[in-house]
Design an enzyme around this catalytic site. Sequence first.
Site, mmCIF file in Angstrom:
data_model
loop_
_atom_site.group_PDB
_atom_site.id
_atom_site.type_symbol
_atom_site.label_atom_id
_atom_site.label_comp_id
_atom_site.label_asym_id
_atom_site.label_seq_id
_atom_site.Cartn_x
_atom_site.Cartn_y
_atom_site.Cartn_z
ATOM 1 N N ASN A 148 0.795 -1.233 0.000
ATOM 2 C CA ASN A 148 0.000 0.000 0.000
ATOM 3 C C ASN A 148 0.827 1.283 0.000
ATOM 4 O OD1 ASN A 148 0.815 -0.547 2.607
ATOM 5 N ND2 ASN A 148 -1.052 0.233 3.542
ATOM 6 N N GLU A 245 4.922 -4.526 11.799
ATOM 7 C CA GLU A 245 3.926 -3.468 11.577
ATOM 8 C C GLU A 245 2.749 -4.131 10.878
ATOM 9 O OE1 GLU A 245 4.021 -0.513 12.667
ATOM 10 O OE2 GLU A 245 6.116 -0.308 13.237
ATOM 11 N N CYS A 279 -3.266 0.830 6.855
ATOM 12 C CA CYS A 279 -3.339 -0.049 8.027
ATOM 13 C C CYS A 279 -3.976 0.618 9.238
ATOM 14 C CB CYS A 279 -1.941 -0.515 8.384
ATOM 15 S SG CYS A 279 -0.795 0.856 8.496
ATOM 16 N N GLU A 457 8.138 2.429 13.967
ATOM 17 C CA GLU A 457 8.839 3.049 12.850
ATOM 18 C C GLU A 457 9.002 4.526 13.204
ATOM 19 O OE1 GLU A 457 9.321 0.952 9.745
ATOM 20 O OE2 GLU A 457 7.254 0.449 9.214
HETATM 21 P P1 NAD Z 1 0.949 -9.541 3.335
HETATM 22 O O1 NAD Z 1 1.107 -9.891 4.766
HETATM 23 O O2 NAD Z 1 0.188 -10.409 2.451
HETATM 24 O O3 NAD Z 1 2.394 -9.362 2.635
HETATM 25 C C1 NAD Z 1 3.357 -8.493 3.173
HETATM 26 C C2 NAD Z 1 4.729 -8.917 2.672
HETATM 27 O O4 NAD Z 1 5.082 -10.151 3.277
HETATM 28 C C3 NAD Z 1 4.814 -9.144 1.164
HETATM 29 O O5 NAD Z 1 6.047 -8.632 0.702
HETATM 30 C C4 NAD Z 1 4.773 -10.660 1.033
HETATM 31 O O6 NAD Z 1 5.430 -11.140 -0.109
HETATM 32 C C5 NAD Z 1 5.512 -11.074 2.280
HETATM 33 N N1 NAD Z 1 5.202 -12.406 2.800
HETATM 34 C C6 NAD Z 1 4.009 -13.052 2.768
HETATM 35 N N2 NAD Z 1 4.115 -14.240 3.393
HETATM 36 C C7 NAD Z 1 5.389 -14.348 3.832
HETATM 37 C C8 NAD Z 1 6.110 -15.337 4.548
HETATM 38 N N3 NAD Z 1 5.544 -16.471 4.961
HETATM 39 N N4 NAD Z 1 7.408 -15.100 4.825
HETATM 40 C C9 NAD Z 1 8.013 -13.959 4.437
HETATM 41 N N5 NAD Z 1 7.389 -12.998 3.745
HETATM 42 C C10 NAD Z 1 6.089 -13.183 3.451
HETATM 43 O O7 NAD Z 1 0.360 -8.052 3.381
HETATM 44 P P2 NAD Z 1 -0.125 -7.167 2.162
HETATM 45 O O8 NAD Z 1 -1.384 -7.764 1.621
HETATM 46 O O9 NAD Z 1 1.015 -6.900 1.258
HETATM 47 O O10 NAD Z 1 -0.448 -5.791 2.911
HETATM 48 C C11 NAD Z 1 -1.633 -5.569 3.593
HETATM 49 C C12 NAD Z 1 -1.449 -5.764 5.080
HETATM 50 O O11 NAD Z 1 -0.370 -4.961 5.553
HETATM 51 C C13 NAD Z 1 -2.657 -5.304 5.867
HETATM 52 O O12 NAD Z 1 -2.960 -6.224 6.878
HETATM 53 C C14 NAD Z 1 -2.213 -3.986 6.476
HETATM 54 O O13 NAD Z 1 -2.891 -3.627 7.638
HETATM 55 C C15 NAD Z 1 -0.766 -4.225 6.703
HETATM 56 N N6 NAD Z 1 -0.046 -2.959 6.798
HETATM 57 C C16 NAD Z 1 0.444 -2.561 8.016
HETATM 58 C C17 NAD Z 1 1.105 -1.338 8.147
HETATM 59 C C18 NAD Z 1 1.654 -0.872 9.473
HETATM 60 O O14 NAD Z 1 2.521 -0.007 9.480
HETATM 61 N N7 NAD Z 1 1.203 -1.394 10.592
HETATM 62 C C19 NAD Z 1 1.267 -0.528 7.023
HETATM 63 C C20 NAD Z 1 0.759 -0.965 5.804
HETATM 64 C C21 NAD Z 1 0.110 -2.194 5.699
#
Ligand code: NAD
Length: 476
Positions: A148, A245, A279, A457
Amino acid sequence: MELCRSLVGGKPVAGSRPPIDKHYPATGEVIARIEPADETVLDQAVAVAAEAQREWGARSGAERSVILQAAADGLRARNDELSRLEVMDVGKCYGEAVSADVPSGADAMAFFASMAMTETGDMHRFGDAIAYCERLPLGVCAGIGAWNYPVQIACWKAAPALAAGNAFILKPSELTPLTAHLVAEILSDAGLPEGLFQIIHGDHSIGRAICAHPGIAKISLTGGVDTGRLIMAQSAETLKKVTLELGGKSPLIIFADADFDTAVETALAANFYTAGEVCSNATRVYVEESIAADFEAALVERARAMRVGDPMADDVQMGALISEPHLNKVLDYVAVGTAEGATLATGGKRIHPQGFEAGYFMEPTILTKCRDDMRVVREEIFGPVMSVLTFSDEDDAIRRANATEFGLGAGVMTRDLTRAHRIAGALQSGNVWVNTYNLLPPGLPFGGVKQSGFGRENSTYTLDAYSEIKTTYIQL
Ligand code: NAD
């Protein structure tokens, strides 16, 4: 067709894993192809990083600071170019990328440049002995990003890692591989030696290999809660430091005495900015009963007036969602909400704007008459869907706002400052905003409690997550 190859020692490297198509969310077109890294590419990147880190870690903070400050300047100078690419990656509005995503990345670089410049240790005296404590880099750190905010995530993780003297490896989300390369170029132009900011492309399978790699000391993830759990488990074998995060389902509590227009605008922005893919968005809007009818009417009227379409257009307020499967998931949630008894006050449908018919667009959606036990109120939807609930008094609002497994953001809208402080103190959340929402200047820590993760962060606190403290005791 642009090929996204991992960046190792300044050179593009293809891995042996099957390619992944990258779509432009506003049209659905395939605009790039990722050639994901495999374990061999990752090994090379870690070896290059470790070598580069030895020299970087030995430099003074002042020397690192000059380069990070130049990177901040470079990000600002190339804001337009980066923002256009961010739009192609995410499908969000250009106006958001140029005013928020890139500037907040630059702010983080500048903030950690100043920290590198001013960083000191401390000294203790014990009669005939002295001791000193110094901050040392961890070595090679990795960032795994969500889709995002790709530029912001890259900068928010790389800046403290590099300021503390580490090498940094970024694995962007496989859905948003584009901007990382421009960030790398800007860092290189700023004078960052090769090997200190590298890119590893691919999905969860290379993500798992990053977690398992013995040459990587720390992982900072921005992603979903389930991914956070996996990353912790996968990193346990090598005892990596982990920052998580994760997601949220944040409450915004609106009292009858709040400035009405500000509260309406805040609730809309806290749900529909970046098509709701934020998020910390306040997706549970609790409105005091006495103003609920007027408030809902104003929300609906203004949501209906929002223009959705071409993310590059100046007059558009909401762009596309990241992908077709994600759009369908969000639409499914609307169906779940109405089946559970919520009222669909506005929106709820896919849109096919002229010229962008195949894009992943959706109407800003408001569900009213929601209850706390509904899935739309309990689960993170991560799309433009606001759930509106009503509350009777302060205690009711606090209890229900806290009745969630998440704890990333929370907001209170009131003119009563005493009440605002009281409620802010009672909310279980990493960040609380009063009479505003989602503001994240680099000097303030950002992060969650409960299932929203741990670690922060930005801010001075974050440097601790990228360094070890070494104590030396000297008997005189
Ligand atoms: P996701 O968890 O599907 O993927 C995040 C990253 O993790 C990607 O690069 C993905 O390739 C990697 N990944 C997935 N499975 C993995 C594994 N088993 N081992 C290592 N890497 C792995 O999340 P998304 O769909 O890309 O993003 C949306 C989510 O992110 C939402 O839940 C949102 O709330 C969260 N988010 C949190 C923040 C924050 O600062 N707290 C900010 C933005 C988004």
